[in-house]
Scaffold this motif. Structure first.
Motif, PDB file in Angstrom:
ATOM      1  N   LEU A   1       0.828  -1.208   0.000  1.00 45.47           N
ATOM      2  CA  LEU A   1       0.000   0.000   0.000  1.00 45.47           C
ATOM      3  C   LEU A   1       0.862   1.257   0.000  1.00 45.47           C
ATOM      4  N   PHE A   2       1.843   1.305   0.905  1.00 49.63           N
ATOM      5  CA  PHE A   2       2.713   2.478   0.981  1.00 49.63           C
ATOM      6  C   PHE A   2       3.529   2.645  -0.304  1.00 49.63           C
TER       7      PHE A   2
ATOM      8  N   ARG B   1       1.317   4.102  -2.927  1.00 51.24           N
ATOM      9  CA  ARG B   1       0.978   5.499  -2.622  1.00 51.24           C
ATOM     10  C   ARG B   1       2.162   6.420  -2.939  1.00 51.24           C
ATOM     11  N   VAL B   2       3.372   6.010  -2.604  1.00 52.30           N
ATOM     12  CA  VAL B   2       4.539   6.831  -2.955  1.00 52.30           C
ATOM     13  C   VAL B   2       4.676   6.899  -4.473  1.00 52.30           C
TER      14      VAL B   2
ATOM     15  N   HIS C   1       2.297  10.386  -3.157  1.00 56.74           N
ATOM     16  CA  HIS C   1       1.973  10.722  -1.769  1.00 56.74           C
ATOM     17  C   HIS C   1       3.255  10.713  -0.943  1.00 56.74           C
TER      18      HIS C   1
ATOM     19  N   ARG D   1       3.805  11.401   2.285  1.00 53.33           N
ATOM     20  CA  ARG D   1       3.750  10.890   3.659  1.00 53.33           C
ATOM     21  C   ARG D   1       3.832   9.373   3.758  1.00 53.33           C
ATOM     22  N   ALA D   2       3.567   8.678   2.685  1.00 50.02           N
ATOM     23  CA  ALA D   2       3.653   7.222   2.703  1.00 50.02           C
ATOM     24  C   ALA D   2       5.090   6.741   2.898  1.00 50.02           C
ATOM     25  N   ARG D   3       6.063   7.616   2.586  1.00 46.66           N
ATOM     26  CA  ARG D   3       7.470   7.238   2.806  1.00 46.66           C
ATOM     27  C   ARG D   3       7.739   6.974   4.277  1.00 46.66           C
TER      28      ARG D   3
ATOM     29  N   GLY E   1       5.749   5.672   6.490  1.00 53.74           N
ATOM     30  CA  GLY E   1       5.291   4.321   6.826  1.00 53.74           C
ATOM     31  C   GLY E   1       6.297   3.260   6.430  1.00 53.74           C
TER      32      GLY E   1
END
Length: 152
Positions: free
Chosen positions: A84-85, A88-89, A93, A95-97, A99
């Motif tokens: 998922l992260f 998203r990156v 996105h 902020r997913a970094r 995670g």
């Protein structure tokens, strides 16, 4: 769906970090899937110690089965979060970094050799995701993504 976001060229290091993150996620899944295969050898090895401590072999086996199920579920959840992260990156996105970095630290903290190797692969992906070209790409994509979300 991401036509506006794809206009800005994604750096090659972002694609490499995406691939490394997915590879580490696959490694975590394989390691967690192999956990149930270790129940038999563990019981054979601990049989004498269990009998000496007054624990039946059936109780030992039951405990190991429950523990392996728990570890498999945790491995599947970690794999899902990593995937998922990573996606998203890959879609812009920033902020997913964070995670992915947190999961890297947690995998390294397990002190399991195979999971530490996955954490090393993730650490390389983390470094690539925070390089200036990727960081500037993520900053430039954020306003376009926000405008696209505002149109809905």
């Amino acid at each position: 769906m991401d036509e506006d976001i794809d206009v800005i060229a994604r750096p090659r290091s972002a694609d490499v970090a995406f691939g490394l993150t997915l590879a580490a996620a696959a490694a975590v899944l394989v390691v967690s899937a192999l956990i149930p295969t270790q129940i038999g050898p563990t019981i054979a090895q601990a049989r004498a110690g269990a009998v000496a401590n007054g624990v039946s072999v059936a109780a030992l086996q039951h405990g190991l089965v429950l523990l392996s199920i728990t570890f498999v579920v945790i491995g599947v959840v970690v794999t899902g979060l990593l995937a998922l992260f990573a996606f998203r990156v890959h879609r812009g996105h920033r902020r997913a970094r964070i995670g992915i970095v947190i999961i890297t630290v947690l995998l390294a903290a397990t002190l399991d050799g195979q999971l530490i190797l996955a954490a090393v692969v993730l650490a390389v992906a983390d470094v690539l995701m925070f390089l200036p070209p990727v960081a500037s790409w993520l900053r430039s994509v954020a306003p376009k993504r926000a405008l696209k979300l505002g149109r809905r």
